[in-house]
Design a protein around this motif. Structure first.
Motif, PDB file in Angstrom:
ATOM      1  N   THR A  51       0.665  -1.407   0.201  1.00 28.77           N
ATOM      2  CA  THR A  51      -0.140  -0.062  -0.092  1.00 28.77           C
ATOM      3  C   THR A  51       1.210   1.648  -0.097  1.00 28.77           C
ATOM      4  O   THR A  51       0.026   2.231   0.159  1.00 28.77           O
ATOM      5  N   CYS A  52       2.094   0.973   0.047  1.00 27.04           N
ATOM      6  CA  CYS A  52       2.901   2.365   0.111  1.00 27.04           C
ATOM      7  C   CYS A  52       2.367   3.536  -1.113  1.00 27.04           C
ATOM      8  O   CYS A  52       2.602   5.131  -0.687  1.00 27.04           O
ATOM      9  N   LEU A  97      -0.023   5.743  -0.576  1.00 28.60           N
ATOM     10  CA  LEU A  97       0.053   6.679   1.367  1.00 28.60           C
ATOM     11  C   LEU A  97       0.720   7.674   0.877  1.00 28.60           C
ATOM     12  O   LEU A  97       1.561   8.049   0.458  1.00 28.60           O
ATOM     13  N   GLU A 107       3.895   7.878  10.080  1.00 31.50           N
ATOM     14  CA  GLU A 107       3.817   7.372  10.733  1.00 31.50           C
ATOM     15  C   GLU A 107       3.827   5.125  10.937  1.00 31.50           C
ATOM     16  O   GLU A 107       3.871   5.218  11.836  1.00 31.50           O
ATOM     17  N   LEU A 108       3.235   5.432  10.115  1.00 31.36           N
ATOM     18  CA  LEU A 108       3.169   3.866   9.657  1.00 31.36           C
ATOM     19  C   LEU A 108       4.324   3.333   9.362  1.00 31.36           C
ATOM     20  O   LEU A 108       5.021   1.932   9.728  1.00 31.36           O
ATOM     21  N   THR A 167       8.936  16.977   7.599  1.00 35.21           N
ATOM     22  CA  THR A 167       7.693  16.437   7.035  1.00 35.21           C
ATOM     23  C   THR A 167       6.582  17.799   7.061  1.00 35.21           C
ATOM     24  O   THR A 167       6.081  17.855   5.412  1.00 35.21           O
ATOM     25  N   ASP A 198       2.819  11.868   5.573  1.00 35.07           N
ATOM     26  CA  ASP A 198       2.824  12.088   6.432  1.00 35.07           C
ATOM     27  C   ASP A 198       2.443  10.557   7.005  1.00 35.07           C
ATOM     28  O   ASP A 198       2.483  10.136   8.627  1.00 35.07           O
ATOM     29  N   GLN A 199       1.971   9.552   6.353  1.00 38.41           N
ATOM     30  CA  GLN A 199       0.688   8.330   6.677  1.00 38.41           C
ATOM     31  C   GLN A 199       2.224   7.152   6.791  1.00 38.41           C
ATOM     32  O   GLN A 199       2.495   6.869   7.360  1.00 38.41           O
ATOM     33  N   ARG A 200       2.581   7.682   5.672  1.00 38.03           N
ATOM     34  CA  ARG A 200       4.198   6.538   5.210  1.00 38.03           C
ATOM     35  C   ARG A 200       5.148   6.819   6.740  1.00 38.03           C
ATOM     36  O   ARG A 200       5.647   5.522   7.139  1.00 38.03           O
ATOM     37  N   ARG A 248       2.778  12.313  15.056  1.00 43.66           N
ATOM     38  CA  ARG A 248       1.390  12.138  15.417  1.00 43.66           C
ATOM     39  C   ARG A 248       1.704  12.497  16.823  1.00 43.66           C
ATOM     40  O   ARG A 248      -0.103  13.430  17.449  1.00 43.66           O
TER      41      ARG A 248
END
Length: 312
Positions: free
Chosen positions: A163-164, A167, A174-175, A312, A170-172, A268
């Motif tokens: 799923t990268c 994304l 966090e994950l 970021t 910022d989602q990458r 986060r």
């Protein structure tokens, strides 16, 4: 993410060097070809999907280590094929769903006897140490596919790799932090089981260290409170920690600072003020926290938080 394709050994040497750390090749199948798809997860963490066709040997030689050093750890999750990782005196046969951790600051060798697919999580060593993982004891050891923590890590890495591409940045990030947390958990679990159950003074010290990690945010946690809990003298507590090369106060402070650093570098929690982080991590005031933080990391908490904002 971009996919790098190699149609032969010479191209492959360049592709994997660009994707990981400087590497060289051993014996290779004449028909060898492969591909690499790397995804940045922020904070110098990457997840790379590696697919190879044909037998191959990849080397991180002593000469390459000296010429171009790296402080990264690499965890290879074995998705398919047959292979082995060798580092130092340790060698681990990969099994589907399992993996191995190895150290880019020392020579290693990866041997693949068949077509193979690996998902490689590359992480700065300090990020695992900051999460309490005894990484040095895990190098070259297998993280077995059947272990519950490894199963969770493997499933997460596979989903993240799939799923990268869709994304946001910022989602990458966090994950990616979660991926490092899961790897640290798996390393702690596997190394802890493999090292046996401590006894005597070692068991008492290990219990105290665990208690500190679980209660580090309590400002009432002190060497004195630790001695009272375990019904021993403060001097005896000091002797136990001295045997591990530290003191109880220094260990408590280091754990609190590690926790504070994780909070300050976690997007986060970008809304937390430095004063709030200090209080959250058991420090009496911001000034005391800042002085200790600068001694440990060479930068102020505000500078570390500012660097996160620029990334970021």
């Amino acid at each position: 993410m971009d996919v790098l394709v190699a149609n032969g050994p010479d191209e492959w040497a360049q592709v994997i060097t660009d994707s990981f750390v400087p590497l060289s090749l051993g014996s290779m199948a004449a028909s060898f070809h492969g591909s690499v798809r790397s995804s940045s997860l922020g904070s110098a963490v990457t997840l790379t999907d590696v697919r190879t066709h044909g037998a191959s040997v990849v080397l991180r030689t002593g000469r390459l280590v000296r010429r171009e050093p790296s402080d990264d750890c690499l965890f290879s999750l074995h998705v398919d094929g047959e292979g082995v990782v060798l580092q130092g005196d340790s060698g681990t046969e990969w099994s589907r769903g399992g993996g191995a951790l190895y150290d880019a600051s020392r020579p290693y060798e990866l041997r693949f006897r068949t077509d193979a697919r690996q998902l490689v999580l590359q992480v700065p060593r300090e990020q695992l140490r900051d999460r309490g993982s005894r990484v040095e004891e895990a190098y070259g050891r297998g993280l077995p596919a059947g272990h519950p923590t490894v199963r969770v890590l493997a499933a997460y890495m596979r989903e993240l790799a799939d799923t990268c591409d869709v994304l946001a940045g910022d989602q990458r990030v966090e994950l990616g932090l979660t991926a490092v947390d899961l790897l640290a958990t798996a390393v702690r679990a596997v190394v802890g089981e493999g090292s046996g159950v401590p006894t005597g003074r070692a068991a008492l010290l290990a219990s105290m260290q665990t208690h500190i990690r679980e209660h580090m945010f309590d400002p009432r946690l002190t060497p004195e409170s630790l001695a009272h809990r375990y019904r021993v003298s403060v001097r005896y507590v000091g002797d136990l920690f001295a045997g591990a090369g530290t003191s109880p106060a220094a260990f408590i402070r280091a754990e609190r600072l590690h926790a504070a650093y994780r909070i300050l570098t976690d997007p986060r929690r970008a809304g937390s003020t430095v004063s709030a982080v200090a209080a959250r991590c058991g420090f009496a005031d911001r000034t005391t926290f800042t002085r200790a933080f600068v001694r440990a990391y060479g930068r102020t908490p505000a500078e570390v938080r500012g660097a996160l904002g620029r990334e970021t």
